[in-house]
Design a protein around this motif. Structure first.
Motif, PDB file in Angstrom:
ATOM      1  N   SER A 182       0.820  -1.212   0.000  1.00  0.00           N
ATOM      2  CA  SER A 182       0.000   0.000   0.000  1.00  0.00           C
ATOM      3  C   SER A 182       0.856   1.265   0.000  1.00  0.00           C
ATOM      4  CB  SER A 182      -0.934   0.005   1.215  1.00  0.00           C
ATOM      5  OG  SER A 182      -0.192  -0.018   2.422  1.00  0.00           O
ATOM      6  N   GLY A 183       2.120   1.100  -0.359  1.00  0.00           N
ATOM      7  CA  GLY A 183       3.033   2.224  -0.468  1.00  0.00           C
ATOM      8  C   GLY A 183       4.311   1.778  -1.150  1.00  0.00           C
ATOM      9  N   ARG A 184       5.104   2.756  -1.625  1.00  0.00           N
ATOM     10  CA  ARG A 184       6.363   2.408  -2.284  1.00  0.00           C
ATOM     11  C   ARG A 184       7.381   3.511  -2.068  1.00  0.00           C
ATOM     12  NH1 ARG A 184       6.357   5.051  -7.478  1.00  0.00           N
ATOM     13  NH2 ARG A 184       4.352   6.106  -7.809  1.00  0.00           N
ATOM     14  N   ILE A 185       8.664   3.137  -2.086  1.00  0.00           N
ATOM     15  CA  ILE A 185       9.755   4.105  -2.012  1.00  0.00           C
ATOM     16  C   ILE A 185      10.027   4.607  -3.426  1.00  0.00           C
ATOM     17  CG2 ILE A 185      12.195   4.439  -1.469  1.00  0.00           C
ATOM     18  CD1 ILE A 185      11.882   2.299   0.710  1.00  0.00           C
ATOM     19  N   LEU A 217      -0.606   1.865   8.104  1.00  0.00           N
ATOM     20  CA  LEU A 217      -1.828   1.376   8.724  1.00  0.00           C
ATOM     21  C   LEU A 217      -3.046   1.998   8.052  1.00  0.00           C
ATOM     22  CD1 LEU A 217       0.514   1.362  10.970  1.00  0.00           C
ATOM     23  CD2 LEU A 217      -1.353   1.374  12.621  1.00  0.00           C
ATOM     24  N   ASP A 218      -4.127   1.253   8.051  1.00  0.00           N
ATOM     25  CA  ASP A 218      -5.397   1.797   7.593  1.00  0.00           C
ATOM     26  C   ASP A 218      -5.848   2.882   8.563  1.00  0.00           C
ATOM     27  OD1 ASP A 218      -8.495   1.884   7.563  1.00  0.00           O
ATOM     28  OD2 ASP A 218      -7.999   0.798   5.729  1.00  0.00           O
ATOM     29  N   THR A 232      -9.140   1.942  10.646  1.00  0.00           N
ATOM     30  CA  THR A 232      -9.210   0.765  11.520  1.00  0.00           C
ATOM     31  C   THR A 232      -7.970   0.547  12.372  1.00  0.00           C
ATOM     32  OG1 THR A 232      -8.276  -0.738   9.851  1.00  0.00           O
ATOM     33  CG2 THR A 232     -10.668  -0.382   9.807  1.00  0.00           C
ATOM     34  N   GLY A 233      -6.828   1.099  11.959  1.00  0.00           N
ATOM     35  CA  GLY A 233      -5.585   0.861  12.681  1.00  0.00           C
ATOM     36  C   GLY A 233      -4.915  -0.448  12.321  1.00  0.00           C
ATOM     37  N   LYS A 234      -5.455  -1.194  11.378  1.00  0.00           N
ATOM     38  CA  LYS A 234      -4.858  -2.458  10.961  1.00  0.00           C
ATOM     39  C   LYS A 234      -3.672  -2.190  10.033  1.00  0.00           C
ATOM     40  CE  LYS A 234      -8.083  -4.807  13.051  1.00  0.00           C
ATOM     41  NZ  LYS A 234      -7.788  -5.524  14.325  1.00  0.00           N
ATOM     42  N   ALA A 272      -3.032   9.713   2.270  1.00  0.00           N
ATOM     43  CA  ALA A 272      -3.827   8.800   1.442  1.00  0.00           C
ATOM     44  C   ALA A 272      -4.596   7.792   2.297  1.00  0.00           C
ATOM     45  CB  ALA A 272      -2.929   8.078   0.435  1.00  0.00           C
ATOM     46  N   LYS A 273      -5.220   8.283   3.361  1.00  0.00           N
ATOM     47  CA  LYS A 273      -6.028   7.452   4.255  1.00  0.00           C
ATOM     48  C   LYS A 273      -5.211   6.349   4.928  1.00  0.00           C
ATOM     49  CE  LYS A 273     -10.402   8.322   1.880  1.00  0.00           C
ATOM     50  NZ  LYS A 273     -11.617   7.726   1.272  1.00  0.00           N
TER      51      LYS A 273
END
Length: 378
Positions: free
Chosen positions: A46-49, A335-336, A339-341, A320-321
């Motif tokens: 859900s992310g990238r460098i 983390l989301d 929800t914190g997940k 981005a949420k």
């Protein structure tokens, strides 16, 4: 002043005794006090460098400023660089002439740092243009705005200088607190008001005259002695619309309305680091690195997450949420926000994450060994 700083450091140690105890126990094999193991993750990234760079060691948290389209980064050796947020290209480089004591502030042209001689050093596009000795120690990053440079000292004195020539314009001295905390305080701009941390309060100051406009409490100190009642507001704070939210050391997290100069809400929670926020939630970790999120509008608890306990988390940022937070092994956890997940995880260089700064949709992560990693949450 040295005595006050030593007392402040002692207070920090006493207030954080549970953390010290946890560290001590972990050295001697107490399983409950060991850092939480990394989760096994199976979902999509859900992310990238997007780019990385290398510099000297960084030993202070507020090491990155975000003016315009660039990151301005200070290293502990005194080097200062402006990097393009888009691709990491170096725009200019300068040297403050000695090792640094505090982080950096910049408006894109001027950059300001404080060296270990307690001098405020201002650079113009990488060239040192003036230095000014400060009356008492500084650990907070200066603020550069409106062709002025503002400095917040350890005893919570505020000084304003002309960015062009270093002329002192005004100073604001507040009644001395019995103890002050040797951590970076709050210094930021809201419209035409300078917002400053003063003990457990945020204060609105006229940046032209240095006069006080309003005060609003973030915490109500409690305790039987001055050490227990120590509740200085610590940086970084965050601004969302009319609200400025901050943490009071080991006391609470809260938000004030900077337009009206009044407290909106606060929630009792321990912890010593600054906070992150977006237009929906405020996120902070406690002394054991349990993360909590409160709704920005009213302070209602949205979620708590304990999967990173004792991992020595950085100050979180939100993009981005997602919540981005680094740990002592150089891992950046995403983390989301709702929800914190944990959604995914990115490795950097293996040294502790010192600071994360957000500019648009790019977060720049700085590690203790000087690594810089630009991340886009997706």
């Amino acid at each position: 002043m040295k005595r006050a700083a030593l007392i402040s450091l002692l207070a920090t140690s006493l207030a954080g005794c549970s953390t010290i105890s946890s560290t001590w126990n972990s050295w001697f094999g107490n399983e409950k006090s060991k850092p939480a193991a990394l989760e096994v993750l199976s979902g999509p990234e859900s992310g990238r460098i997007v780019w990385s760079a290398k510099g000297d060691n960084i030993n202070f948290p507020l090491s990155i400023a975000t003016p315009g389209d660039r990151f301005v980064v200070a290293s502990s050796d005194g080097s200062v660089r402006a990097l393009s947020a888009a691709d990491g290209r170096e725009l200019w480089r300068g040297d403050a002439g000695g090792k640094l004591l505090a982080g950096i502030g910049s408006d894109g042209r001027f950059a300001a740092v404080v060296n270990r001689d307690n001098e405020l050093v201002v650079l113009d596009a990488g060239r040192v243009v003036w230095k000014k000795a400060l009356p008492t120690p500084v650990v907070a990053a200066p603020l550069v705005a409106g062709e002025r440079v503002f400095a917040l000292t350890l005893d919570r004195q505020v000084l304003a200088f002309d960015a062009l020539d270093g002329r002192k314009i005004w100073e604001l001295k507040r009644p001395g607190e019995p103890l002050t905390l040797a951590k970076a305080g709050v210094l930021l701009a809201y419209k035409d008001t300078l917002v400053v941390g003063q003990g457990p309060r945020l204060a609105g100051v006229d940046p032209l005259k240095g006069s006080l406009r309003w005060e609003a409490g973030v915490a109500t100190p409690r305790g039987t002695n001055e050490v227990e009642r120590l509740a200085d507001v610590v940086g970084p704070a965050v601004r969302q619309g009319e609200l400025v939210c901050a943490r009071a050391f080991q006391s609470s997290v809260g938000c004030v309305n900077a337009e009206r100069g009044s407290a909106l809400w606060n929630r009792v929670v321990g912890g010593a680091n600054g906070i992150g926020a977006d237009d929906q939630v405020v996120v902070a970790g406690d002394a054991s690195d349990r993360l909590s999120a409160w709704k920005l509008a009213n302070g209602d608890l949205a979620w708590s997450a304990d999967q990173f306990q004792l991992r020595k988390l950085s100050v979180p940022v939100l993009s981005a949420k997602q919540v981005l937070v680094g740990d002592f092994e150089g891992q950046v956890h995403l983390l989301d926000r709702d929800t914190g997940k944990t959604r995914s995880r990115l490795a950097t260089d293996g040294s502790a994450v010192v600071s994360i700064a957000l500019l648009g949709d790019t977060a720049l992560v700085a590690t203790k060994s000087g690594g810089l990693f630009a991340i886009k949450a997706e």
